[in-house]
Each structure stands twice: as C-alpha cells, then as structure tokens.
Scaffold this motif. Structure first.
Motif, PDB file in Angstrom:
ATOM      1  N   ALA A 157     -85.650   8.089 116.025  1.00 60.15           N
ATOM      2  CA  ALA A 157     -85.858   6.888 116.824  1.00 60.15           C
ATOM      3  C   ALA A 157     -85.861   5.689 115.895  1.00 60.15           C
ATOM      4  CB  ALA A 157     -87.177   6.964 117.583  1.00 60.15           C
ATOM      5  N   VAL A 158     -85.258   4.594 116.361  1.00 64.50           N
ATOM      6  CA  VAL A 158     -85.352   3.310 115.671  1.00 64.50           C
ATOM      7  C   VAL A 158     -86.176   2.409 116.589  1.00 64.50           C
ATOM      8  CG1 VAL A 158     -84.106   1.415 114.596  1.00 64.50           C
ATOM      9  CG2 VAL A 158     -83.061   3.685 114.704  1.00 64.50           C
ATOM     10  N   ALA A 159     -87.300   1.927 116.087  1.00 65.88           N
ATOM     11  CA  ALA A 159     -88.235   1.228 116.956  1.00 65.88           C
ATOM     12  C   ALA A 159     -89.105   0.268 116.168  1.00 65.88           C
ATOM     13  CB  ALA A 159     -89.120   2.240 117.702  1.00 65.88           C
ATOM     14  N   ASP A 160     -89.834  -0.545 116.892  1.00 64.02           N
ATOM     15  CA  ASP A 160     -90.810  -1.426 116.280  1.00 64.02           C
ATOM     16  C   ASP A 160     -91.842  -0.584 115.513  1.00 64.02           C
ATOM     17  OD1 ASP A 160     -91.992  -4.406 116.544  1.00 64.02           O
ATOM     18  OD2 ASP A 160     -93.655  -2.957 116.626  1.00 64.02           O
ATOM     19  N   PRO A 161     -92.314  -1.050 114.375  1.00 66.84           N
ATOM     20  CA  PRO A 161     -93.293  -0.266 113.609  1.00 66.84           C
ATOM     21  C   PRO A 161     -94.516   0.153 114.422  1.00 66.84           C
ATOM     22  CG  PRO A 161     -92.451  -2.040 112.249  1.00 66.84           C
ATOM     23  CD  PRO A 161     -91.884  -2.256 113.623  1.00 66.84           C
ATOM     24  N   GLU A 162     -94.906  -0.649 115.407  1.00 66.30           N
ATOM     25  CA  GLU A 162     -96.053  -0.274 116.245  1.00 66.30           C
ATOM     26  C   GLU A 162     -95.747   0.995 117.037  1.00 66.30           C
ATOM     27  OE1 GLU A 162     -98.870  -2.121 119.854  1.00 66.30           O
ATOM     28  OE2 GLU A 162     -97.250  -3.324 118.975  1.00 66.30           O
ATOM     29  N   VAL A 163     -94.521   1.091 117.534  1.00 68.86           N
ATOM     30  CA  VAL A 163     -94.111   2.286 118.274  1.00 68.86           C
ATOM     31  C   VAL A 163     -94.008   3.474 117.328  1.00 68.86           C
ATOM     32  CG1 VAL A 163     -92.273   3.323 119.664  1.00 68.86           C
ATOM     33  CG2 VAL A 163     -92.895   0.926 120.004  1.00 68.86           C
ATOM     34  N   VAL A 164     -93.422   3.264 116.159  1.00 72.05           N
ATOM     35  CA  VAL A 164     -93.290   4.346 115.179  1.00 72.05           C
ATOM     36  C   VAL A 164     -94.659   4.875 114.764  1.00 72.05           C
ATOM     37  CG1 VAL A 164     -92.538   4.898 112.826  1.00 72.05           C
ATOM     38  CG2 VAL A 164     -91.044   3.573 114.347  1.00 72.05           C
ATOM     39  N   ALA A 165     -95.609   3.984 114.570  1.00 69.20           N
ATOM     40  CA  ALA A 165     -96.962   4.415 114.197  1.00 69.20           C
ATOM     41  C   ALA A 165     -97.566   5.291 115.281  1.00 69.20           C
ATOM     42  CB  ALA A 165     -97.838   3.193 113.935  1.00 69.20           C
ATOM     43  N   ALA A 166     -97.342   4.927 116.547  1.00 70.35           N
ATOM     44  CA  ALA A 166     -97.862   5.734 117.650  1.00 70.35           C
ATOM     45  C   ALA A 166     -97.154   7.083 117.724  1.00 70.35           C
ATOM     46  CB  ALA A 166     -97.708   4.968 118.963  1.00 70.35           C
ATOM     47  N   LEU A 167     -95.828   7.081 117.538  1.00 73.07           N
ATOM     48  CA  LEU A 167     -95.078   8.335 117.555  1.00 73.07           C
ATOM     49  C   LEU A 167     -95.534   9.273 116.453  1.00 73.07           C
ATOM     50  CD1 LEU A 167     -91.442   7.062 118.259  1.00 73.07           C
ATOM     51  CD2 LEU A 167     -92.849   8.462 119.782  1.00 73.07           C
ATOM     52  N   SER A 168     -95.880   8.727 115.316  1.00 70.73           N
ATOM     53  CA  SER A 168     -96.323   9.574 114.203  1.00 70.73           C
ATOM     54  C   SER A 168     -97.622  10.299 114.525  1.00 70.73           C
ATOM     55  CB  SER A 168     -96.480   8.743 112.929  1.00 70.73           C
ATOM     56  OG  SER A 168     -97.581   7.849 113.047  1.00 70.73           O
ATOM     57  N   LYS A 169     -98.414   9.746 115.437  1.00 68.60           N
ATOM     58  CA  LYS A 169     -99.697  10.361 115.789  1.00 68.60           C
ATOM     59  C   LYS A 169     -99.529  11.565 116.709  1.00 68.60           C
ATOM     60  CE  LYS A 169    -102.217   6.004 115.227  1.00 68.60           C
ATOM     61  NZ  LYS A 169    -103.020   4.941 115.870  1.00 68.60           N
ATOM     62  N   VAL A 170     -98.413  11.630 117.437  1.00 66.93           N
ATOM     63  CA  VAL A 170     -98.187  12.769 118.329  1.00 66.93           C
ATOM     64  C   VAL A 170     -97.095  13.696 117.790  1.00 66.93           C
ATOM     65  CG1 VAL A 170     -98.978  11.498 120.349  1.00 66.93           C
ATOM     66  CG2 VAL A 170     -96.556  11.460 119.760  1.00 66.93           C
ATOM     67  N   HIS A 171     -96.583  13.373 116.619  1.00 67.53           N
ATOM     68  CA  HIS A 171     -95.573  14.214 115.965  1.00 67.53           C
ATOM     69  C   HIS A 171     -96.187  15.564 115.621  1.00 67.53           C
ATOM     70  CE1 HIS A 171     -92.323  15.263 113.162  1.00 67.53           C
ATOM     71  NE2 HIS A 171     -93.248  15.562 112.272  1.00 67.53           N
ATOM     72  N   VAL A 172     -95.526  16.646 116.020  1.00 65.56           N
ATOM     73  CA  VAL A 172     -96.005  17.982 115.660  1.00 65.56           C
ATOM     74  C   VAL A 172     -95.785  18.187 114.170  1.00 65.56           C
ATOM     75  CG1 VAL A 172     -95.712  20.458 116.006  1.00 65.56           C
ATOM     76  CG2 VAL A 172     -95.520  18.900 117.951  1.00 65.56           C
ATOM     77  N   PRO A 173     -96.828  18.462 113.396  1.00 68.09           N
ATOM     78  CA  PRO A 173     -96.683  18.562 111.941  1.00 68.09           C
ATOM     79  C   PRO A 173     -95.598  19.555 111.530  1.00 68.09           C
ATOM     80  CG  PRO A 173     -98.999  18.519 112.539  1.00 68.09           C
ATOM     81  CD  PRO A 173     -98.229  18.629 113.815  1.00 68.09           C
ATOM     82  N   PHE A 174     -94.794  19.137 110.563  1.00 63.69           N
ATOM     83  CA  PHE A 174     -93.753  19.960 109.939  1.00 63.69           C
ATOM     84  C   PHE A 174     -92.677  20.426 110.927  1.00 63.69           C
ATOM     85  CE2 PHE A 174     -97.868  20.995 107.765  1.00 63.69           C
ATOM     86  CZ  PHE A 174     -97.648  20.226 106.638  1.00 63.69           C
TER      87      PHE A 174
END
Length: 352
Positions: free
Chosen positions: A230-247
């Motif tokens: 995804a290419v997105a605003d850093p605020e969106v990327v930060a939120a996506l990183s919180k629900v990203h399944v590790p590894f």
C-alpha cells in the motif's frame, strides 16, 4: 457439541478460489503463464537457505526498494502478504459494528466478505450499464457511517476502468477524512487513452486520504509467494502496521519482489503481449456475438446472465476452467495465444 464460534459466521460464505484439475487449462485465476525470470528464481533460491530464521517483519529492504522506485518515502509504504490482506487490514483499521464500507458491485469478492467479518456493513453500489464503477452514485451513497471506500481499477471481474476526471471529482466530493482505497492489482495491464490515464500516485499527493494498493501476484508473476503493498499517508501506514500479522510477508516473497523490481522492464514487457491478446480475443468474441466489457486487465468479462453457470460448466467438460459468477457472468483469463485459441474454439462451439 457446539463450540464457541461466532454465530454470525454461519451466514458468511468462504472465499472460493479458481479451481483446477489435472490436465485442465486453467483460465480462472488471472495468473501469468510464464515462470519467474532467472534472476527472480536465483533470489528465491538464495533466500531459501535462510528459512530457518524469521523474515524481516518490517520488510525494510523491500520497502526501501519500493520507495525508491515509486518516488515516495518509506513512511508511505506498507507491505502485506498480497494486496488482499491489505484490503482486509484497511477494513480492520477503519470499520467495526455499525460502520459501512462502500464499493461498486460486482467487484472483488473479498470486499463484502472481509467487511462482514469485521462486523461492519457492506454497501454495494451497482455498476454503470458499461460495467464501470458508478462514482456519482457511490458519492451519493456515502453516509455518516461510511468509514472506507474501495475503488477497484481496473475492476475485478469486469476489467473496466474509470476516467481520471471522474475519479478526481469523486474524491473532491468526499469528506477529506474518509479513506478511499484505489485497488490497482491489475494496473500493469492498463493501456489507457488520455481520459483513462489515472496517475494514482499523483492523485495520492493531491488527496492524502487516498490509499493505493498494488500487488506482485499478477504482472510480476509471484502469485504463489503472496506479496503486495500500500502507498498511503504515514498516518494510515502507522495504523496498518498495528494490525499487520507479524512475519506474514515471508523471506522468499521479499527477496523475489526485490528481484522483480530490478527486472521490472523485462517483466512488464510481457504485459504488452497480454494486452495484444486481450484485444484479439475481445474482437473475436464480439464477432461471435458475445457481449464483452472493455477490459484493461489480464482477463475478459462475459456478462452472460443466467447462462453463466452453464457456459462455465460446459467449458469445464471441455477441459477449460473459467471463473463463473452465477446469474451474472464469466471471467476468462487472457494468457498466451495457444491457450486463448483453445478458449475461442470452445466459445465458437458453444454458439453453434
């Protein structure tokens, strides 16, 4: 015995992938026919020696390569195991019970399924008579409960695209804090005229609420490794990183994607052949009397209505696996001339 599983899941269908059987010609899943390039295979082989270790959870090298290739910062990139997971994660970070996720329909099957899994309500806006996302109708359908909008462009399964003017006007009509996901899984196959030449990354700079989704599964030929971004605003990327399944983006996928980016020109040259075949097959089908959407993807859509299931079943008996949508139409992957000719022979026989 009844186990403690959410009872609302009983009403949800499972995602149905394109099927195959030994000896059949599979034209159901929009895969490429050619194997990975030698440089990509070498990268996969080298990475295989390290699978005793966890992959880089942040996909740092891949993120840096993507940022450099796309002219954005690493803070604007989030990887995932296929863009489909990023679709699901966007729903997760925006929507829950009582919220709405809006999209045109028919479109990618995951949109309504993932929305309902999150407890939110899918809002499906009919396509235009030309099987294109009706952006005016979608803008009118936005409510105070709308939390996310999907625009699939080219649309799966119709292959149609919206105009730049319509998309920009649509974005201007929406609340600036409403996230819009522009799903460009098939963008490499688009051969647009001036009106349809959407520059998604330029639009994202103009509209910070726009998220661009892309994948390595289609034109890059890495469907079996599952990697998208995804290419997105850093605020969106930060939120996506919180629900990203590790590894979840494995080591082989990361290495292959980096190698594929390095061989981008060679890989994307293959899409020219697909675009030429798409035009040839579409013209032949129309000559046979089939209705065919103006596809810009690596597939064509036949809106056969009630004949869709029977058409696909007859194709299967002939050794061709297509993707039917009962009561609506059939999606057929465009591959190499010999495979496309086999489908055209069946389509001609069906008409006789």
């Amino acid at each position: 015995m009844t186990l403690r599983i959410r009872p609302d899941l009983d009403s949800l269908p499972a995602y149905v992938p394109g099927k195959a059987f030994p000896g059949a010609l599979k034209l159901a899943s929009n895969e490429v026919t050619e194997p990975p390039l030698p440089a990509v295979l070498e990268a996969i082989t080298a990475a295989a020696a390290g699978v005793n270790r966890y992959p880089d959870n942040g996909a740092v090298a891949l993120t840096e390569a993507l940022a450099q290739k796309l002219g954005v910062t690493t803070a604007e990139i989030q990887t995932g195991d296929g863009s489909v997971t990023l679709c699901q994660n966007l729903i997760t970070i925006t929507s829950g019970p009582g919220d709405e996720v809006l999209f045109g329909w028919r479109s990618f099957e995951t949109y309504p399924l993932a929305t309902r899994v999150a407890g939110a309500t899918p809002v499906q806006v009919p396509l235009t008579d030309d099987a294109v996302f009706d952006l005016d109708a979608m803008a009118a359908a936005v409510t105070d409960r709308t939390r996310l909008v999907f625009v699939c462009n080219p649309n799966n399964p119709t292959g149609t695209v919206v105009t730049t003017e319509a998309l920009r006007a649509f974005l201007r009509r929406l609340p600036s804090d409403l996230i819009v996901a522009l799903d460009e899984a098939y963008i490499e196959y688009v051969r647009p005229d001036a009106a349809h030449a959407v520059d998604a990354l330029a639009l994202r700079r103009e509209f910070p609420n726009l998220v661009v989704l892309r994948t390595f599964s289609k034109a890059y030929g890495l469907a079996g490794l599952r990697v998208g971004y995804a290419v997105a605003d850093p605020e969106v990327v930060a939120a996506l990183s919180k629900v990203h399944v590790p590894f979840s983006v494995n080591s082989l996928a990361q290495a292959a994607a980096i190698a594929a980016l390095g061989a981008q020109e060679q890989l994307l040259a293959r899409t020219d052949a697909v675009a030429e075949e798409r035009a040839r097959v579409s013209a032949a089908l129309r000559e046979l009397g089939y209705p065919v959407s103006d596809s810009q993807a690596n597939f064509v859509w036949l809106p056969l209505g009630e004949d869709a299931a029977a058409f696909a079943a007859a194709a299967t008996e002939s050794g061709l696996v297509l993707r039917p949508f009962a009561g609506e139409g059939v999606r057929v992957t465009i591959t190499v001339p010999a495979e496309n000719d086999a489908f055209l022979a069946f389509a001609r026989a069906w008409k006789s």
